[in-house]
Motif scaffolding. Sequence first.
Motif, short mmCIF file in Angstrom:
data_model
loop_
_atom_site.label_atom_id
_atom_site.label_comp_id
_atom_site.label_asym_id
_atom_site.label_seq_id
_atom_site.Cartn_x
_atom_site.Cartn_y
_atom_site.Cartn_z
N THR A 203 0.92 -1.09 -0.03
CA THR A 203 -0.08 0.24 -0.07
C THR A 203 0.62 1.44 0.17
N LYS B 265 -1.61 -9.24 6.49
CA LYS B 265 -1.80 -8.29 7.83
C LYS B 265 -2.55 -8.95 8.85
N HIS C 45 1.08 -1.95 7.21
CA HIS C 45 -0.03 -2.29 5.96
C HIS C 45 -0.31 -3.43 4.77
N ASP C 46 -0.71 -3.90 4.83
CA ASP C 46 -1.60 -4.91 4.22
C ASP C 46 -0.52 -5.45 2.56
N LYS D 140 6.95 1.44 5.69
CA LYS D 140 6.54 1.87 7.01
C LYS D 140 7.12 1.37 7.93
N THR E 81 4.78 -1.13 9.44
CA THR E 81 5.21 -2.02 9.43
C THR E 81 6.07 -3.04 9.74
#
Length: 536
Positions: free
Chosen positions: A11, A83, A195-196, A16, A19
């Motif tokens: 994403t 996730k 984040h997935d 990030k 994450t």
Amino acid sequence: MPARRITGRFTAGTLKAGTLIAGCLAVCLAQIGIALPATLNGLFQEHLHPVGSQLTWISDAFLLPVTVLELTFGVLGDLFGRKRLLVGGAVLLGAGETVAATGAGVHQLWVGQALAGLGAAALFPTSLAMIAAGSTTAASRTRAIALWASSLSAGGFLAPLLGGITGNYGSWRWAFVVVTAIAAVSALTSLLLAHDSRAPEGRSLDIGGQITIGVGAFALLYGVIQGPMDGWGSVPVVTAFLVAAVFLGLFLVAELRARSPLLRLDLFADRSFAVASAVTVVGMFAFLGTAYAASIRLGPIQHQSPLRTAFAFLLLNGITPFLTPLTTRLLTRVAPRLLLAGGLALMAAGDFTAASLRVTDRALPSLILPLGLVGVGFAFTVSSVTATAVNAAPAHLAGMASASTNLLRDFGFTLGPAVIGAVALSQAASRLDGAIGTSDLAPSAKAAAGEVLAEGGPLALNSVPAGSPPGAAGPYALEALGHGYSIGFVVCGAAAALSALLVLVALRRGKGTDTGARDADGSAATALPDVGAVSS
């Protein structure tokens, strides 16, 4: 996880911080859960009164799901999103620890450990895949994976401290409560910050392989663990070995036919990879067998405190994170097979030294040399075992080779407590039965001791109050158990020594064995870290 570039829909353009935090916390949680029971075996024996092989099942109830389901959870994350697996794995692990913490008996503890093991099986591959997928450059991926590996090592370091402190100053139940709290924090962190990502292209579930390896591995462990208690020729044990043979055979058939197999059997056509894989299983069996023998010696046999047991496991597990910078540099300068052989040789030396310790020796300093040698040896071994296997495989199969090695390594870990427990208890029971029969104990004491021995085995007899009728046989039980678990250390040492010799002789310097693995495009490939240093 495969030693390849893990790609997929993410994403954000860069990894990030949320994450990274979620993945590192998740793997630290899973490692704490898998290593925690080692320092608590003495308290389990004292409070839950497990008989025969029941104590061994506490460890293997957690390890078995990790062994047979870890690769499948990796595929599920690729197909349906990582996730949700990161959140769900933490929730499941926390639920299992809650069941264990409230357990009124050993059977409930088994259930809790199995549930927690399912959660850990999801967290190990998912956390690493999510971090790797979110890294868009080789440099950022390397840094992120290094943090992930450090978090895994931190879990192995924190687990004995947690078990020792809570067990010594509170209750063994509080250790599971603390892990439940960490699991809740991990689940919430993953839900809010992670984040997935997913990578469904070319991925599919190997249902046939998963079912057959699950049934086969469980039946094999059941036969090995229950053999000393039920008798090696008893109907349940013989049936278990027959079921194991049938289903492990069916697993091989399923893998030959599967479009996306759990284990690529064609890899084993390469002699170097086959030898490296055998060394992986036997070497990791030697380490966790050593850890299990040490936990039983200090806890149920010598009745030492959880804090003193924790000291032993800091020697076994706590050395690895501190040696990580050294082993990383060595892997760039020394052939992985040589580092692997050296690590296995150190483990063997530590095991043979531990076998020479008298069971009446309760001094902690006497453990520093043997367990320190095993700990240093394991640090070298676990850093090089996957690199050795991956480098032995064809370059375009490096990823699958790493995944296969993970499966085999975890299988070796699972066999450790089962085989060493079976060997040690069989030897102890045989020696104890003869010693009591020829002793000068009163007939009533012999009869009482025989009843306890028949019902609960040598560990149960070793734990009865000294002033009770069977308690008169306590010194004989202590000596027999010391003998049995000394043989366990010898078995582990012999396994490590033979593995070291096999590495040096069979993995001779040649094509692919001493050079870095390459990705399919010819660029240097960095093997993803092992799902590393676990304790029984």
